[in-house]
Structure formats: C-alpha cells, structure tokens
Design an enzyme around this catalytic site. Structure first.
Site, PDB file in Angstrom:
ATOM      1  N   LYS A 102       0.853  -1.303  -0.532  1.00  0.00           N
ATOM      2  CA  LYS A 102       0.046  -0.305  -0.230  1.00  0.00           C
ATOM      3  C   LYS A 102       1.051   1.492   0.059  1.00  0.00           C
ATOM      4  CE  LYS A 102       0.517  -1.415   4.232  1.00  0.00           C
ATOM      5  NZ  LYS A 102       0.007  -2.514   4.938  1.00  0.00           N
ATOM      6  N   GLU A 126      -5.067  -6.556  -4.567  1.00  0.00           N
ATOM      7  CA  GLU A 126      -6.161  -6.915  -2.844  1.00  0.00           C
ATOM      8  C   GLU A 126      -5.713  -6.980  -2.476  1.00  0.00           C
ATOM      9  OE1 GLU A 126      -9.949  -7.697  -4.442  1.00  0.00           O
ATOM     10  OE2 GLU A 126      -9.823  -6.709  -1.866  1.00  0.00           O
ATOM     11  N   GLY A 131      -6.126  -6.764   4.364  1.00  0.00           N
ATOM     12  CA  GLY A 131      -5.426  -8.494   4.495  1.00  0.00           C
ATOM     13  C   GLY A 131      -6.246  -8.411   3.438  1.00  0.00           C
ATOM     14  N   ILE A 133      -9.754  -9.309   3.330  1.00  0.00           N
ATOM     15  CA  ILE A 133     -10.774  -8.659   2.902  1.00  0.00           C
ATOM     16  C   ILE A 133     -10.540  -8.508   1.657  1.00  0.00           C
ATOM     17  CG2 ILE A 133     -12.926  -7.299   3.222  1.00  0.00           C
ATOM     18  CD1 ILE A 133     -11.457  -6.380   6.530  1.00  0.00           C
ATOM     19  N   GLU A 187       4.414  -2.241  15.931  1.00  0.00           N
ATOM     20  CA  GLU A 187       5.388  -2.697  15.870  1.00  0.00           C
ATOM     21  C   GLU A 187       6.419  -1.807  16.929  1.00  0.00           C
ATOM     22  OE1 GLU A 187       6.613  -3.681  12.729  1.00  0.00           O
ATOM     23  OE2 GLU A 187       4.230  -4.027  11.601  1.00  0.00           O
ATOM     24  N   LYS A 202      -3.740   3.535   2.833  1.00  0.00           N
ATOM     25  CA  LYS A 202      -5.547   2.829   2.100  1.00  0.00           C
ATOM     26  C   LYS A 202      -6.285   3.159   1.785  1.00  0.00           C
ATOM     27  CE  LYS A 202      -3.453  -0.826   5.619  1.00  0.00           C
ATOM     28  NZ  LYS A 202      -2.942  -1.775   6.937  1.00  0.00           N
TER      29      LYS A 202
HETATM   30  N1  HSE Z   1       0.080  -2.562  10.249  1.00  0.00           N
HETATM   31  C1  HSE Z   1      -1.020  -2.795   9.528  1.00  0.00           C
HETATM   32  C2  HSE Z   1      -2.793  -2.599  10.418  1.00  0.00           C
HETATM   33  C3  HSE Z   1      -1.332  -4.238   9.295  1.00  0.00           C
HETATM   34  O1  HSE Z   1      -2.358  -2.124  11.687  1.00  0.00           O
HETATM   35  O2  HSE Z   1      -3.724  -3.239  10.209  1.00  0.00           O
HETATM   36  C4  HSE Z   1      -1.509  -3.998   7.530  1.00  0.00           C
HETATM   37  O3  HSE Z   1      -1.468  -3.562   6.549  1.00  0.00           O
END
Ligand code: HSE
Length: 442
Positions: A102, A126, A131, A133, A187, A202
């Site tokens: 993305k 997609e 993810g 979906i 993270e 996104k």
């Molecule tokens: N870092 C993203 C999240 C992972 O927390 O949704 C999927 O793009």
C-alpha cells in the site's frame, strides 16, 4: 501450461502465499496451473516456515523481474525501495504484477499504473487494503454499477486493537501501546500505524477506486490516535459513542454543476455512535462500509492482516491474472496495436480528484475543555460557539480534574473552519485552562 510466478519476499505474506500455492487441494482448480518459479529473498541462510528448493531461491531480485520465463511477479517485500523499482522493472519486462504494498502504490501509483497501461499488464493489489477482506475487487467489479457516495473504514488493525483495549480496560494510550508492542500487535516503531499513515495510504487507494481518479497522498488529512485519552474514551461511552480511527472518503455535495466535484479524504479518531455498524468492529479486525446508489450500504468485515488472510488476497489476484492469460484475453489489442486490458480489472484513470479544503468540511465535533469551576464558563463557551455559527448538540460537565472543571461539548454538523475559529477565541479566555482534546463525530 503452467503460469510461472516470481515471488519477491518470503516474509509473513510471502510464506502464506507459498503455503496456499503448495497445497491446492479443494481450492480453485486453476491453482494447480500455478508454479512457484523463483523466490527472491534477502538472505539464503535464514530459517523459513516453508520449504523451497534451493535452486528456486535467489538474492538477486532483479533477475526475477527480468526473467523471460516469469509471467506474474508477486511483490511482498513491502517498503518503498527497492519495491517501486522492481515493480517498474517487472512491468517494463511485460510481467503482470500482484502486490500487497500500500505504501508504494499510494505514493507511486500514478507512475506504476501509467507504466502498466503502456505495457499492457495488470497490477493488482487486493492485499494492500484490508488484508484478507475482498474490497478492491468489489469496488472495481461487483459494485461498479453504483455511484459511490462514501467509503468509511477501519483499515488499521494495530490502532483498532489499542483503542478496543483502551475502551475495555480504561487504560492510557502509552501503557496499552507498550503492552501491544510486547505482545507483537504493534511494531517496535509504531509510527505508521498510530499516526494514521498506514490508514492514509489505504484510504488513498480506496478513494481512487471508489471515485475513479488519482489521489495525492499529501492531500489526505491524517491524524493518529496518540491524543486519544482515557477520559475521552470514557466521555464517548457516556455519550453513546466509541472512538475508532476511521478512514473516510466521501463526495462533497456539489453546489452547482459548473463547480468541480470535490472529495473529503481524511483519517482521524472519530466518535462513532454505538449503533453504527463500524462501532462493533473490535480488536485487530478491519471493516469497510461502502455507500452507493442504488446499493445503499454494504460492509466488508474480516482480518485486516496476517499471513494467511493477506496471502488469500494475493493468490486471488494471481488467479485473476492467470484466468485472463488462460483465455488469452491478455493478448487482445486495441486498433492502434496497443495491448487491451480488461477495463474492470485494470486501473486506467489519469485525472486527479479535487480534494475539498479541510476548513470547508462539514462534520460534528466533540471537544473537552478544562476550565475554572466558576459561574458563567459554560455560558461563555456557548456564546462563543453561537457567534461562530457552531450549533451545540450537548454540553456536559460531570468530572472535576484537580481544581478544574471538565466540560465536554458535542456540536451539530458545522463547517470545520467555523469550529476552529471558535476554538481560537476560546483559547484566549482566562477561565479556560486547556482545550484538552477535539475529535470529529460521525
Ligand atoms: N500495520 C497494518 C495494521 C498491517 O495494523 O493493520 C496491515 O496493513
């Protein structure tokens, strides 16, 4: 005839992709015609959750995207470079591309899709939003008869997890973020998630597909969840809301047919009424609510990340391309000899959408003030908002913090610029110690 896949990356999504491709039983029969031809990795020595014969592994990713044998390049290394250059090189070499990236598409989509159109290849994505979906293909195909009014999504699992725990446990953002990092839900560097940047990437992709134009990422308003306090979550609860990080793209009402159509595209923490379908989307789940004419509302819900779910989206894109190649539509040409792409699957829009200035956006607001606990303070706030044409829906004062009164207001729909001007004036009041937080209300 097998379709040869060059896989770039064997991390979480790459391994999930290999697992599906190596185990086609009871899945679509076309899977049996896909061959993992080469896999590009950073290091050959790393232990892996999937078995790949040594001769298929390489650290020379460029050799995969230029290999004449490869039909479809699957890019799941993520990040901006070398992903962008590898995608462009794959396109130049006539490869179709499937990507989960993305960040690269939101920034370099114009360059990538212009190149893909010229080369007559597909770049499918997609897995880049939501993810597992299915939402990209529905926007391109299943919903294409609709005039889309809005796309409203919870598209970041990390922030949804943190906000859900803040609501359930009454904890502070910092403590829950630290715990989420310890548990692997956030993270080590949480910036892209908690500051809304991942959701903005996104949203740029979703808005581009929903409204048929390119979106400049820098025009997506973006505010993360760092300022959401335990007090705000508690007030929201009392007022009948939950706080969610929403990604919202919608058409602005067009005042005259001569005016260019404008969009709102924004990511921010939002008070969502408890009865709204997005209010009950919790933990790491994602959901995207699309409103269009004539369909009304349709919501897509599911796992927004993870190896298997994201690989499900990747492999569905690969199968879409393989299906087209199989019936040789991929070789059709326009009268001028240019390759002809399936117009529902390819991305061919070239103009940029016009984004409405933030000040002109009309929305409801929530604001929390810490003030002197003295007569006339609520009256002065109400008068100021009224003078700026900001109509109030509710004003509550229930808690006292130290020797300060805590006053929370929720407005009716107001022009954002008017609300901000009122706040600027309120900031100058001696009786107002702090404007502790302001959030939009859905
Ligand atoms: N870092 C993203 C999240 C992972 O927390 O949704 C999927 O793009």
């Amino acid at each position: 005839m097998a379709f040869k896949i060059g896989l770039l990356g064997l991390g979480t999504v790459g391994s999930g992709t290999v697992k599906i491709l190596q185990d086609p039983a009871q899945r679509h029969p076309l899977l049996q015609e896909l061959e993992i031809y080469k896999v590009g990795v950073r290091s050959l020595d790393k232990p892996r959750p999937v078995e790949i014969p040594d001769e298929k592994l390489t650290t020379d990713l460029e050799s995969i995207v230029t290999d004449p044998e490869v039909d479809i390049v699957v890019e799941v290394i993520g990040g901006l470079e070398p992903a962008r250059s590898l995608i462009l090189k794959a396109i130049q070499h006539g490869k179709h591309v499937v990507t989960a990236n993305k960040a690269a598409i939101a920034r370099f989509g114009a360059e990538i899709y212009t190149a893909a159109e010229a080369a007559g290849v597909y770049v499918l994505l997609e897995a880049a939003v939501g993810g597992g979906i299915p939402v990209i293909e529905p926007l391109k195909q299943s919903l294409c008869a609709n005039r889309i009014h809005s796309v409203t999504g919870i598209v970041n699992g990390t922030t949804n997890y943190i906000l859900t725990r803040m609501k359930n446990e009454g904890g502070d953002f910092g403590d829950i973020l630290a715990d989420a990092q310890r548990l692997g839900y956030a993270e080590a560097d949480p910036t892209a998630d908690v500051d809304g940047l991942d959701a903005a990437d996104k949203l740029a992709i979703l808005a581009s597909l929903a409204f048929g134009g390119r979106i400049k990422l820098e025009e997506v308003y973006c505010e993360g969840i760092r300022n959401v306090g335990a007090a705000d979550i508690a007030y929201a609860e009392r007022l009948g809301f939950v706080i969610k990080l929403l990604a919202i793209a919608r058409r602005e009402p067009q005042l005259s047919p001569d005016e260019p159509e404008q969009l709102q595209v924004r990511v921010h923490p939002t008070l969502v009424p408890k009865q709204h379908p997005l209010a009950s989307v919790n933990d790491v789940y994602n959901a995207i609510l699309i409103e269009g004419d004539p369909i009304g509302q349709v919501m897509f819900f599911g796992p927004g990340a993870g190896s298997g779910p994201t690989a499900s989206a990747v492999v569905s894109d690969v199968l879409n391309i393989a299906a087209i190649l199989k019936v040789e539509r991929g070789n059709a040409t326009k009268p001028d000899g240019q390759p002809l792409l399936d117009p529902l699957l390819a991305c061919s829009h070239q103009h940029y959408c016009t984004i409405a200035p933030a000040d002109e956006t009309v929305t409801r607001f929530y604001a929390r003030f810490l003030t002197n606990d003295s007569p006339g303070v609520i009256g002065s706030l109400g008068t100021c908002f009224g003078n700026h044409n900001v109509s109030l829906e509710s004003v509550v004062q229930t808690d006292v913090r130290g020797d300060m009164a805590e006053i929370v207001v929720v407005t009716h729909d107001v022009r954002e610029g008017n609300f901000r001007q009122a706040l600027d004036e309120i900031r100058t009041y001696e009786t107002v110690n702090e404007i502790a937080s302001t959030f939009r209300v859905l």
